[in-house]
Design a protein around this motif. Structure first.
Motif, short mmCIF file in Angstrom:
data_model
loop_
_atom_site.label_atom_id
_atom_site.label_comp_id
_atom_site.label_asym_id
_atom_site.label_seq_id
_atom_site.Cartn_x
_atom_site.Cartn_y
_atom_site.Cartn_z
N LYS A 14 1.00 -1.22 -0.02
CA LYS A 14 0.05 0.16 -0.04
C LYS A 14 0.76 1.13 -0.04
CE LYS A 14 -2.16 1.16 3.99
NZ LYS A 14 -3.00 1.26 5.13
N PRO A 15 0.67 2.22 -0.89
CA PRO A 15 1.30 3.56 -1.00
C PRO A 15 1.64 3.93 0.45
CG PRO A 15 -0.11 3.34 -2.81
CD PRO A 15 -0.37 2.35 -2.03
N ARG A 16 2.82 4.60 0.75
CA ARG A 16 3.12 5.22 2.16
C ARG A 16 3.58 6.71 1.74
NH1 ARG A 16 5.00 2.03 6.01
NH2 ARG A 16 4.53 3.51 6.95
N ALA A 54 8.71 5.98 8.49
CA ALA A 54 9.25 6.68 9.77
C ALA A 54 10.40 5.50 10.00
CB ALA A 54 8.50 6.95 10.84
N PRO A 55 11.23 5.64 10.72
CA PRO A 55 12.13 4.88 11.72
C PRO A 55 11.59 3.81 12.25
CG PRO A 55 13.34 6.87 11.84
CD PRO A 55 11.91 7.12 11.33
N THR A 56 11.86 2.56 12.41
CA THR A 56 11.50 1.22 13.07
C THR A 56 10.18 0.55 12.14
OG1 THR A 56 9.41 2.25 14.40
CG2 THR A 56 11.83 2.22 15.32
N GLN A 57 9.82 1.33 11.04
CA GLN A 57 8.70 0.73 10.31
C GLN A 57 9.52 -0.41 9.26
OE1 GLN A 57 6.68 4.04 8.74
NE2 GLN A 57 5.72 4.35 10.76
N VAL A 79 3.96 10.63 13.14
CA VAL A 79 4.13 9.34 12.52
C VAL A 79 2.77 8.60 12.23
CG1 VAL A 79 6.37 8.79 12.94
CG2 VAL A 79 4.69 7.94 14.38
N LYS A 80 1.88 9.08 12.98
CA LYS A 80 0.38 8.35 12.96
C LYS A 80 -0.28 8.99 11.59
CE LYS A 80 -0.19 8.43 17.97
NZ LYS A 80 -1.04 8.99 19.12
N ALA A 132 -2.56 13.63 1.64
CA ALA A 132 -2.70 15.03 2.12
C ALA A 132 -1.09 15.40 2.42
CB ALA A 132 -3.50 15.37 3.09
N LEU A 133 -0.26 14.39 2.74
CA LEU A 133 0.96 14.82 3.45
C LEU A 133 2.09 15.31 2.33
CD1 LEU A 133 -0.49 13.42 5.87
CD2 LEU A 133 1.83 12.47 6.43
#
Length: 232
Positions: free
Chosen positions: A27-29, A33-36, A208-209, A214-215
């Motif tokens: 799924k497009p991201r 962020a780190p840890t993902q 990160v939530k 939109a981002l």
């Protein structure tokens, strides 16, 4: 440093661009962020995508908190540091992306996020290294970090480091197990500012939530802080 990036393309687009097979759904991201857990392509398996966690835990930090994971390493010294020498020689990877974020400081408490992309808006990759270690539960975990270098003229207006951005040609060299150290180090240079674009985005990316289209949209300064002069 590079602490956030986007990969807003489809699985089909990723497979076509990197000539690698993805055996799982994607799924497009918009706010990685780190840890993902995210897709990478390694020098061991250049024809397929692997999913690794972002953030290497060095030997001296095993079983330490997530905050002590290393998410970046300086390209200028990665071949010399004991922590990274082995990975640099044997465990290189590329990290697919279509943009990355950096924050421009405007005073002690105000930072404006900017997104950096290729001028034509296509996919590219970061140069990275990866590692594998066994957790306290006996599970093998694969992790990676992104190499950074001096900023080009565009990024330097916002931050003092930038990720090493690769082209299809330099990706092949980076993933080639027979590339010499000299050839590899020559790759780890700032990407041309003339081939990149930058624009301010919503402060929603700070959390990160948030992970939505939109981002990655250009945001008018007034929408962020009610002050048009911030970008004057």
């Amino acid at each position: 440093m590079c602490g956030r990036y986007s990969l807003s393309k489809s699985k089909i687009e990723l497979e076509e661009r990197f000539q690698a097979e993805m055996l799982t759904d994607f799924k497009p991201r918009y706010n990685i962020a780190p840890t993902q857990l995210v897709p990478v392509v390694t020098s061991q398996s250049p024809k397929g995508f692997s999913f690794f966690y972002w953030g290497i835990t060095p030997e001296f930090g095993r079983n330490k908190p997530v905050s002590q994971k290393l998410i970046n390493a300086k390209a200028e010294s990665v071949h010399q540091k004991m922590t990274f020498k082995s990975s640099f020689k044997q465990r290189r990877c590329i990290i697919p992306a279509d943009g990355f974020y950096e924050w421009k400081k405007l005073g002690k408490k105000t930072s404006i996020p900017h997104r950096f992309t290729l001028r034509e808006g296509g996919l590219f990759s970061f140069a990275g290294i990866w590692d594998e270690y066994e957790t306290v539960d006996g599970e093998n975990q694969h992790t990676f970090l992104i190499l950074t270098t001096e900023p080009n003229e565009l990024v330097s207006e916002v931050h003092d480091r930038m990720p090493v951005v690769l082209t299809p040609e330099t990706e092949k060299k980076w993933l080639n197990n027979y590339s010499s150290e000299e050839e590899l180090l020559e790759i780890l240079k700032p990407f041309s500012a003339n081939e990149m674009l930058s624009y301010p985005v919503s402060t929603l990316v700070n959390s990160v939530k948030n992970d939505s289209p939109a981002l990655i949209r250009k945001t008018d300064p007034m929408d962020q802080h009610g002050n048009y002069t911030l970008f004057g």
